[in-house]
Scaffold this motif. Structure first.
Motif, PDB file in Angstrom:
ATOM      1  N   SER A   1       0.839  -1.209   0.000  1.00 42.77           N
ATOM      2  CA  SER A   1       0.000   0.000   0.000  1.00 42.77           C
ATOM      3  C   SER A   1       0.872   1.257   0.000  1.00 42.77           C
ATOM      4  O   SER A   1       1.853   1.361   0.741  1.00 42.77           O
ATOM      5  N   THR A   2       0.513   2.203  -0.862  1.00 39.47           N
ATOM      6  CA  THR A   2       1.365   3.395  -1.013  1.00 39.47           C
ATOM      7  C   THR A   2       1.470   4.179   0.300  1.00 39.47           C
ATOM      8  O   THR A   2       2.559   4.602   0.680  1.00 39.47           O
ATOM      9  N   TYR A   3       0.330   4.362   0.990  1.00 37.41           N
ATOM     10  CA  TYR A   3       0.396   5.166   2.210  1.00 37.41           C
ATOM     11  C   TYR A   3       1.130   4.427   3.331  1.00 37.41           C
ATOM     12  O   TYR A   3       1.830   5.044   4.136  1.00 37.41           O
TER      13      TYR A   3
ATOM     14  N   MET B   1      -8.929  -6.561   6.958  1.00 34.70           N
ATOM     15  CA  MET B   1      -9.297  -5.253   6.406  1.00 34.70           C
ATOM     16  C   MET B   1     -10.798  -4.997   6.612  1.00 34.70           C
ATOM     17  O   MET B   1     -11.608  -5.872   6.275  1.00 34.70           O
ATOM     18  N   HIS B   2     -11.161  -3.856   7.164  1.00 35.85           N
ATOM     19  CA  HIS B   2     -12.546  -3.392   7.373  1.00 35.85           C
ATOM     20  C   HIS B   2     -13.259  -4.100   8.522  1.00 35.85           C
ATOM     21  O   HIS B   2     -14.452  -3.861   8.716  1.00 35.85           O
TER      22      HIS B   2
ATOM     23  N   ALA C   1     -11.703   2.741   8.322  1.00 33.47           N
ATOM     24  CA  ALA C   1     -11.079   1.440   8.000  1.00 33.47           C
ATOM     25  C   ALA C   1     -10.063   1.522   6.863  1.00 33.47           C
ATOM     26  O   ALA C   1     -10.138   0.783   5.886  1.00 33.47           O
ATOM     27  N   LYS C   2      -9.136   2.458   7.005  1.00 33.92           N
ATOM     28  CA  LYS C   2      -8.043   2.606   6.026  1.00 33.92           C
ATOM     29  C   LYS C   2      -6.728   2.203   6.696  1.00 33.92           C
ATOM     30  O   LYS C   2      -6.633   2.135   7.925  1.00 33.92           O
ATOM     31  N   ILE C   3      -5.736   2.013   5.871  1.00 39.64           N
ATOM     32  CA  ILE C   3      -4.380   1.820   6.355  1.00 39.64           C
ATOM     33  C   ILE C   3      -3.507   2.928   5.753  1.00 39.64           C
ATOM     34  O   ILE C   3      -3.868   3.445   4.689  1.00 39.64           O
ATOM     35  N   PRO C   4      -2.428   3.303   6.448  1.00 33.39           N
ATOM     36  CA  PRO C   4      -1.825   2.727   7.639  1.00 33.39           C
ATOM     37  C   PRO C   4      -2.393   3.295   8.948  1.00 33.39           C
ATOM     38  O   PRO C   4      -3.049   4.333   8.963  1.00 33.39           O
TER      39      PRO C   4
ATOM     40  N   GLU D   1      -4.281   8.115   9.651  1.00 28.20           N
ATOM     41  CA  GLU D   1      -4.107   9.151   8.628  1.00 28.20           C
ATOM     42  C   GLU D   1      -2.618   9.498   8.465  1.00 28.20           C
ATOM     43  O   GLU D   1      -1.941   9.963   9.388  1.00 28.20           O
ATOM     44  N   THR D   2      -2.163   9.263   7.252  1.00 25.78           N
ATOM     45  CA  THR D   2      -0.732   9.357   6.948  1.00 25.78           C
ATOM     46  C   THR D   2      -0.131  10.715   7.311  1.00 25.78           C
ATOM     47  O   THR D   2       0.963  10.787   7.883  1.00 25.78           O
TER      48      THR D   2
ATOM     49  N   LEU E   1      -9.052  -4.122  -0.326  1.00 27.67           N
ATOM     50  CA  LEU E   1      -8.425  -2.829  -0.608  1.00 27.67           C
ATOM     51  C   LEU E   1      -8.838  -2.357  -2.003  1.00 27.67           C
ATOM     52  O   LEU E   1      -9.217  -1.214  -2.205  1.00 27.67           O
TER      53      LEU E   1
ATOM     54  N   GLN F   1     -12.448  -0.866  -2.520  1.00 25.01           N
ATOM     55  CA  GLN F   1     -12.679   0.521  -2.115  1.00 25.01           C
ATOM     56  C   GLN F   1     -11.867   1.480  -2.953  1.00 25.01           C
ATOM     57  O   GLN F   1     -12.008   2.671  -2.857  1.00 25.01           O
TER      58      GLN F   1
HETATM   59  N1  GSH Z   1      -6.518   9.382   4.028  1.00 26.41           N
HETATM   60  C1  GSH Z   1      -5.834   8.131   4.259  1.00 26.41           C
HETATM   61  C2  GSH Z   1      -5.822   7.327   2.990  1.00 26.41           C
HETATM   62  C3  GSH Z   1      -5.261   5.967   3.201  1.00 26.41           C
HETATM   63  C4  GSH Z   1      -5.690   5.015   2.109  1.00 26.41           C
HETATM   64  O1  GSH Z   1      -6.434   5.359   1.187  1.00 26.41           O
HETATM   65  N2  GSH Z   1      -5.224   3.805   2.247  1.00 26.41           N
HETATM   66  C5  GSH Z   1      -5.624   2.772   1.330  1.00 26.41           C
HETATM   67  C6  GSH Z   1      -4.438   1.846   1.040  1.00 26.41           C
HETATM   68  S1  GSH Z   1      -3.100   2.699   0.234  1.00 26.41           S
HETATM   69  C7  GSH Z   1      -6.706   1.947   1.992  1.00 26.41           C
HETATM   70  O2  GSH Z   1      -6.724   1.788   3.188  1.00 26.41           O
HETATM   71  N3  GSH Z   1      -7.603   1.390   1.190  1.00 26.41           N
HETATM   72  C8  GSH Z   1      -8.601   0.487   1.685  1.00 26.41           C
HETATM   73  C9  GSH Z   1      -9.955   1.074   1.667  1.00 26.41           C
HETATM   74  O3  GSH Z   1     -10.125   2.177   1.114  1.00 26.41           O
HETATM   75  O4  GSH Z   1     -10.841   0.456   2.189  1.00 26.41           O
HETATM   76  C10 GSH Z   1      -4.396   8.405   4.735  1.00 26.41           C
HETATM   77  O5  GSH Z   1      -3.885   9.477   4.424  1.00 26.41           O
HETATM   78  O6  GSH Z   1      -3.811   7.580   5.429  1.00 26.41           O
END
Ligand code: GSH
Length: 237
Positions: free
Chosen positions: A20-22, A50-51, A62-65, A76-77, A233, A236
């Motif tokens: 995952s990029t973040y 996840m979620h 429910a996002k990562i990291p 939130e990154t 992932l 979404q």
């Molecule tokens: N606003 C979040 C964005 C993080 C994000 O979009 N992460 C993606 C992975 S790179 C994720 O969790 N996707 C899963 C989903 O959207 O359910 C941040 O800055 O950390």
């Protein structure tokens, strides 16, 4: 603004997936400032799907990291990078003068709200986790999104015309926010490429990957589309 100073840390834990990029933005920063970390979809030795409920408790969307540092958990990154910078790097990765700092924050916001999405979610991710019927890559969909992705590349190239890094002459949090996405873009096959052979992004990526920590994080992704975490992932975006 006062600097908080360097604290010593045993180890932080990053909840995330290695491609995952973040997640990679946070991992990259830990590598650069020498903070030890573990990285896994787990918390307190319990696996996180996840979620799932546990995940939503740590991140309401429910996002990562997610970062775990002792009793603290943070999502939130942008917030995580700020925390690590202030706690473990004496705030060195953001400028102190109000306007210089605001311009860096402006770029982080442009990246996290628009640029990274145009490059990854709405373009490159399709190759790794295709959403077409029967798992086919939606090439037509990618073509429809290509001009927005090219515009996003141009924004970052403009920043590089001014400086060697994305917001100044040295590393900053802006580089952390951008690098994982830019690296993936540099790996796109020729027929779907977003970078011209003369793009300054090639030189930039070569330069930053001279740092051993950056090279460790900026590697091709190992993604298994049939893995449930990856599939969620992708669902979404
Ligand atoms: N606003 C979040 C964005 C993080 C994000 O979009 N992460 C993606 C992975 S790179 C994720 O969790 N996707 C899963 C989903 O959207 O359910 C941040 O800055 O950390």
């Amino acid at each position: 603004m006062s600097r908080i100073g360097i604290r010593t840390v045993n180890k932080v834990h990053i909840i995330g997936l290695p491609f995952s990029t973040y997640t990679r933005s946070v991992q990259l920063f830990c590598e650069l400032i020498g903070v030890n970390y573990t990285l896994a979809m787990s918390h307190a030795d319990k696996a996180i799907e996840m979620h799932d409920k546990h995940h939503r408790k740590l991140h309401p969307m429910a996002k990562i990291p997610i970062l775990i540092d002792g009793d603290t958990h943070l999502c939130e990154t942008t917030a995580i990078l700020h925390y690590l910078n202030d706690s473990y790097a004496s705030g060195e990765f953001l400028k102190l003068d109000p306007i210089g700092r605001a311009h860096q924050l402006e770029r982080m916001s442009l990246l996290s709200h628009y640029v990274n999405n145009a490059l990854i979610r709405d373009y490159a991710l399709e190759l790794a986790l295709p959403k077409g019927k029967g798992g086919e890559v939606r090439v037509q969909w990618m073509m429809e999104n290509k001009s927005a992705a090219l515009d996003a590349v141009k924004i970052v190239e403009t920043w590089l015309a001014e400086n060697q890094f994305l917001a100044g002459s040295t590393w900053s949090l802006v580089d952390m926010m951008a690098l994982p996405s830019l690296y993936y873009v540099s790996l796109l096959p020729r027929e779907l490429a977003l970078l011209t052979p003369h793009s300054p992004l090639h030189q930039y990526l070569n330069n930053v990957r001279k740092h051993s920590g950056a090279k460790k994080v900026l590697q091709p992704a190992n993604i298994n589309a049939s893995d449930s975490q990856s599939a969620k992932l992708a669902s979404q975006g």
